[in-house]
Scaffold this active site. Structure first.
Site, mmCIF file in Angstrom:
data_model
loop_
_atom_site.group_PDB
_atom_site.id
_atom_site.type_symbol
_atom_site.label_atom_id
_atom_site.label_comp_id
_atom_site.label_asym_id
_atom_site.label_seq_id
_atom_site.Cartn_x
_atom_site.Cartn_y
_atom_site.Cartn_z
ATOM 1 C CD1 TRP A 48 -16.404 48.485 42.765
ATOM 2 C CD2 TRP A 48 -17.943 46.881 42.486
ATOM 3 N NE1 TRP A 48 -17.564 49.092 42.381
ATOM 4 C CE2 TRP A 48 -18.540 48.128 42.200
ATOM 5 C CE3 TRP A 48 -18.714 45.729 42.379
ATOM 6 C CZ2 TRP A 48 -19.855 48.257 41.832
ATOM 7 C CZ3 TRP A 48 -20.036 45.858 42.000
ATOM 8 C CH2 TRP A 48 -20.591 47.102 41.734
ATOM 9 C CB SER A 80 -10.920 48.114 38.442
ATOM 10 O OG SER A 80 -10.679 47.123 39.415
ATOM 11 C CG PHE A 81 -14.046 52.660 34.742
ATOM 12 C CD1 PHE A 81 -13.709 51.965 33.586
ATOM 13 C CD2 PHE A 81 -14.548 53.943 34.613
ATOM 14 C CE1 PHE A 81 -13.878 52.524 32.336
ATOM 15 C CE2 PHE A 81 -14.716 54.512 33.360
ATOM 16 C CZ PHE A 81 -14.381 53.803 32.213
ATOM 17 C CD GLU A 82 -14.677 54.156 39.701
ATOM 18 O OE1 GLU A 82 -15.735 54.326 39.052
ATOM 19 O OE2 GLU A 82 -14.312 53.023 40.104
ATOM 20 C CG LEU A 104 -11.933 40.312 41.253
ATOM 21 C CD1 LEU A 104 -10.970 39.461 40.431
ATOM 22 C CD2 LEU A 104 -12.429 39.526 42.454
ATOM 23 C CB VAL A 106 -16.123 39.776 38.422
ATOM 24 C CG1 VAL A 106 -14.960 39.401 39.326
ATOM 25 C CG2 VAL A 106 -17.099 40.646 39.169
ATOM 26 N NE ARG A 112 -17.910 40.336 26.652
ATOM 27 C CZ ARG A 112 -17.909 39.044 26.923
ATOM 28 N NH1 ARG A 112 -18.991 38.447 27.337
ATOM 29 N NH2 ARG A 112 -16.807 38.342 26.790
ATOM 30 C CB SER A 137 -1.552 46.445 36.603
ATOM 31 O OG SER A 137 -2.859 45.933 36.658
ATOM 32 C CG HIS A 151 -15.067 30.763 41.830
ATOM 33 N ND1 HIS A 151 -15.361 31.331 40.621
ATOM 34 C CD2 HIS A 151 -14.866 29.450 41.571
ATOM 35 C CE1 HIS A 151 -15.347 30.404 39.682
ATOM 36 N NE2 HIS A 151 -15.060 29.250 40.236
#
EC number: 2.5.1.78
Length: 189
Positions: A48, A80-82, A104, A106, A112, A137, A151
């Site tokens: 991502w 990131s969750f993986e 990252l 977002v 949330r 990390s 950004h």
């Protein structure tokens, strides 16, 4: 007398000009300590916002090489969750002396993002403590991220800095562990 004053001023002016134009001496390239044994590091990167996160990987690899971490294997995961599960499987192989995570997280408007970031960081800490393989990390969650060029540019630069910082932390930790394990083996600790 007037002529002498002017000549002195011209000479002083020339000297000041020369000093201003002289190249500024740069600090010598810092020589980092070498490892007693080769170190292999896994770099796990979320896809991502790949164009932002890859800046951390690029900077990490460059700084890692300067710090004599020349064996870096890169792995990609969807998000990131993986990362924590991938990090745990890699740690259990005992092939890697350290694992670095980059992503990252977002606010996607559905959940949330702080929850995801917090969960990932806690899980990475659990992997590190369970396996005794250090996990670092560069999984970041900004308070605000808008998909604008401003950004994107800001976070690309920020991830470059984080890549350098995580390489330094990784190398310094591995050196510390190498010394500690040597002391334990020698019965000093």
């Amino acid at each position: 007398m007037n002529q002498m004053l002017q000549d002195t001023q011209v000479q002083t002016s020339k000297a000041e000009t020369y000093q201003a134009q002289a190249p500024v001496p740069q600090d010598p390239v810092k020589e980092h300590p070498r490892f007693a044994k080769p170190q292999r590091v896994a770099f796990v990167q979320a896809c991502w916002h790949r164009d932002v996160v890859e800046e951390a990987r690029i900077a990490f690899i460059k700084e890692a090489e300067a710090r004599h971490l020349t064996h870096v294997d890169v792995f990609e995961v969807p998000g990131s969750f993986e990362i924590p599960l991938h990090a745990q499987v890699l740690a259990k192989t005992r092939r890697y002396t350290a694992i670095v995570a980059a992503g990252l997280v977002v606010d996607g408007g559905i959940y949330r993002h702080e929850f995801v970031a917090d969960t990932v960081i806690k899980a990475l800490m659990d992997v590190q403590l369970r396996t005794e393989v250090p996990v670092f990390s560069a999984v970041l969650t900004p308070q605000q991220f808008h998909e604008t060029e401003v950004h994107y540019d800001f976070f690309r630069r920020h991830f470059t800095i984080k890549g350098i910082e995580v390489a330094a932390a990784c190398a310094e930790t591995l050196h510390g562990l190498e010394r500690l394990r040597g002391q334990v083996a020698a019965g000093i600790v």
